[in-house]
Design an enzyme around this catalytic site. Structure first.
Site, PDB file in Angstrom:
ATOM      1  N   ASN A 106     -15.573  85.639   5.196  1.00 41.12           N
ATOM      2  CA  ASN A 106     -14.372  84.820   6.709  1.00 41.12           C
ATOM      3  C   ASN A 106     -14.752  83.680   7.691  1.00 41.12           C
ATOM      4  OD1 ASN A 106     -13.039  86.272   9.339  1.00 41.12           O
ATOM      5  ND2 ASN A 106     -15.132  85.519   9.994  1.00 41.12           N
ATOM      6  N   GLU A 107     -13.195  83.667   7.661  1.00 36.57           N
ATOM      7  CA  GLU A 107     -12.517  82.257   8.662  1.00 36.57           C
ATOM      8  C   GLU A 107     -14.010  81.264   8.477  1.00 36.57           C
ATOM      9  OE1 GLU A 107     -11.681  83.199  12.550  1.00 36.57           O
ATOM     10  OE2 GLU A 107     -13.195  82.490  12.719  1.00 36.57           O
ATOM     11  N   GLU A 160     -13.169  94.287  14.212  1.00 36.73           N
ATOM     12  CA  GLU A 160     -14.628  93.788  14.628  1.00 36.73           C
ATOM     13  C   GLU A 160     -15.191  94.764  15.653  1.00 36.73           C
ATOM     14  OE1 GLU A 160     -16.622  90.054  14.047  1.00 36.73           O
ATOM     15  OE2 GLU A 160     -14.685  90.015  14.181  1.00 36.73           O
ATOM     16  N   CYS A 182     -16.774  87.483  12.623  1.00 38.69           N
ATOM     17  CA  CYS A 182     -17.852  86.520  13.101  1.00 38.69           C
ATOM     18  C   CYS A 182     -18.627  87.394  12.061  1.00 38.69           C
ATOM     19  CB  CYS A 182     -18.219  86.100  13.688  1.00 38.69           C
ATOM     20  SG  CYS A 182     -16.877  84.918  14.004  1.00 38.69           S
TER      21      CYS A 182
END
Length: 639
Positions: free
Chosen positions: A350-351, A22, A215
């Protein structure tokens, strides 16, 4: 401890030990991506951020690249003894190495048909008569935009170098996309990766490579989400994107942190291929960051407007796998890779958690299954590894939803303290074997009050990972996080690999990953103590262990972590091994629990090779040893 070497258990997936990238901590620009110039196309919101100008410098926005229109014009000052030009500071300075060569390139034109610039690498703090350490002159030969390239050689090693450009003569010149790369990039590619950092990834032999986040996939809002289609094609025409980590933490604030997209999806796929990892791209499901937007329906894409996001997934699969004459496969081929990348996995979201996510995921799954039934889909169980008071993140509901939608893998994330890691040795032994498989996509031991790369947490990560391997029938992929961090520009830690402008070091956590990934085995073997798995259960005194058989080498591989503060005697009874011999060992052990590696001491903590005798009788072989306190050791025994 008894190791049953007669019966092979579950196969260990080649994707078991992987990496996750990331763009946080200056991981891309200023890190893995080899570009040394900050804001090379003058596209930052403050267009000259990273640059110092002097003399007559004018900013314009009608340049040759539609999505990066800004450029500068250098004009002669009103007196011969004055100067016009600009200086770039790089990322915390431009790192130079003695004897290394650097490729400078620029798109330029001279309105009068000819002009010239002097290009210098400089040391502003030099105690010599001149600041420049290398210089080249470029003659601009046309009034049309053209790319010019020269090579500069540095005679010294320097961490805080800069690039300076002087206008030469009286004729104006226009400059766009000013770039500086080391010529010795990974695989010697022009738009390449920093060699030492990419080599550290290759050395891990990762099975899977998850990218680009994290994120940044979501963005603080939908406008700043990561959009893969903006990251392909000529680098000069890839638009700037805000990096959500520029502003997320005001206590670690870096106002010059943006994404140039020079490291884009083509480069990610290419890097995965280079290091032998399966690519696992993660794409937006139409949700902005839920942490920052919570239950704001207006912040997310309405259910009836998801088609462009679904198309992004389908088009990406074509970009990666389609023939060279398909719409998106043609772009891949034009970028230099006619053959497909053979992508097998895609993550959607994501998440994410809650009904916002579950409802949006359904049409993605349906569309991907209909067009690409062989692609495996990775869903999310949210940001926490279990349900908590208030059940905000709904871990159990996430798994239930992923099972209902028949996701192939479920991405679990956990950043937890020491006690949590010590309590999770049996985490996956009770998981449902009939549903989706597990992808432990982000994890790290965050020491309580000690959130950095210290030795103790690395050993606890090694302990937890024994449970991954022992449950290889359900755990198919894992990747710790984050991966990279600049020593002067980090926002989040701990991380696997740290660096400055010229040097790098691998952390104790990196070495744990390296030990596992380079000694994986092909099949699980039963390893028990008093007929129970060795996972810090009652009477096991902080021991965690797993065993595997490696078919290509014919070896039994035992991995064991001693998380107690005392040396412990251990004995392994190895059935079906009838001859004595010598086993090899690899040990991570250090006495300072809070110690860490550094630029100055990069191998303070590192694995050490050794050997140990194995004694056999008619029934079995016996390996007896003394495990140091707080240590991780691997044995390889020829069967």
């Amino acid at each position: 401890m008894e190791v049953n070497t007669r019966k092979l258990g579950a196969p260990i997936a080649s994707t078991m030990y992987g990496i996750f990238f990331e763009d946080i901590n200056y991981a891309a620009d200023g890190g893995l991506y080899g570009e040394l110039i900050k804001n090379r196309s003058f596209e930052f919101p403050q267009a000259l951020m990273g640059w110092q100008t002097f003399g007559c410098v004018e900013l314009k926005n009608d340049g040759p690249f539609k999505r990066c229109p800004h450029y500068v014009v250098l004009s002669a000052p009103d007196h011969n003894d004055r100067r016009t030009g600009l200086t770039n500071e790089g990322f915390f300075g431009i790192g130079l190495k003695q004897g290394a060569t650097y490729r400078f390139s620029v798109w330029a034109k001279a309105p009068k048909g000819n002009g010239a610039i002097r290009v210098q690498l400089i040391d502003e703090h030099a105690m010599t008569e001149q600041q420049q350490v290398a210089e080249q002159t470029i003659d601009i030969t046309t009034a049309e935009w053209k790319k010019y390239t020269v090579t500069l050689t540095s005679p010294i090693t320097l961490k805080q170098g800069k690039l300076r450009i002087f206008l030469k003569g009286n004729n104006s010149v226009a400059l766009e996309h000013i770039s500086l790369f080391p010529t010795d990039t990974y695989k010697h590619r022009e738009n390449g990766m920093r060699r030492d950092l990419a080599q550290a990834l290759e050395d891990l032999h990762p099975g899977v490579f998850r990218f680009p986040g994290g994120c940044i996939v979501e963005g603080t809002d939908l406008q700043t989400r990561y959009q893969w289609k903006n990251t392909i094609g000529p680098v000069e025409n890839r638009p700037l994107n805000q990096n959500r980590w520029e502003h997320t933490f005001d206590y670690r604030y870096f106002p010059d942190y943006y994404q140039s997209y020079g490291l884009g999806f083509f480069e990610f796929f290419q890097l995965a291929e280079d290091i032998g990892a399966e690519p696992l791209p993660i794409l937006s499901v139409g949700l902005a960051c839920q942490f920052q937007n919570w239950d704001k329906e207006s912040a997310h894409v309405p259910l009836n407007e998801l088609q462009p996001y679904i198309d992004d997934c389908l088009d990406l699969i074509e970009f990666a796998n389609g023939p060279a004459d398909s719409k998106w496969g043609k772009i891949r081929a034009e970028m230099g890779h006619p053959a497909p990348f053979n992508m097998k996995y895609i993550g959607v979201g994501n998440e994410q958690w809650g009904e916002f996510y579950y409802e949006r995921l359904k049409p993605f799954v349906a569309a991907i299954r209909a067009k690409y039934p062989n692609i495996q889909i990775v869903g999310s169980s949210g940001p926490m590894p279990e349900d908590e008071d208030g059940n905000t993140y709904r871990f159990a509901d996430g798994w239930k939803a992923m099972k209902a939608q028949k996701a192939d893998l479920v991405d679990e994330h956990y950043y937890r303290d020491e006690q949590w890691f010590l309590s999770q040795g049996m985490r996956y032994d009770s998981y449902d074997r009939k549903g989706p498989k597990v992808f432990a996509g982000e994890y790290a031991c965050h020491g309580k009050g000690k959130k950095w790369n210290h030795y103790e947490t690395a050993i606890l990560e090694a302990a937890l990972m024994t449970g991954f391997e022992r449950n290889a029938d359900i755990v198919r992929m894992t990747s710790p996080a984050p991966l990279f961090a600049h020593v002067d520009g980090w926002q989040w830690r701990p991380d696997q690999i740290w660096y400055d402008q010229t040097d790098m070091f691998r952390t104790a956590s990196y070495y744990v990953q390296h030990m596992y990934a380079n000694n994986p085995g092909t099949h699980v073997l039963s390893l028990t103590m008093d007929k129970k798995p060795v996972a810090n259960q009652d009477g096991q005194n902080g021991l965690f262990a797993t065993a595997a058989y490696d078919k290509p080498t014919g070896e039994v591989i035992i991995k064991i972590a001693n998380t107690s503060r005392q040396q412990q005697p251990v004995q392994f009874l190895l059935s079906d091994i009838k001859q004595s011999g010598t086993a090899t060992t690899l040990t991570l052990h250090h006495t300072g629990m809070d110690d860490e590696n550094s630029i100055q001491h990069p191998t303070l903590i590192a694995p050490v090779k050794g050997t140990i005798e194995v004694k056999a009788n008619k029934k079995q072989a016996v390996l007896s040893d003394q495990l140091p306190p707080m240590s991780f050791r691997i044995y390889r025994i020829k069967k």
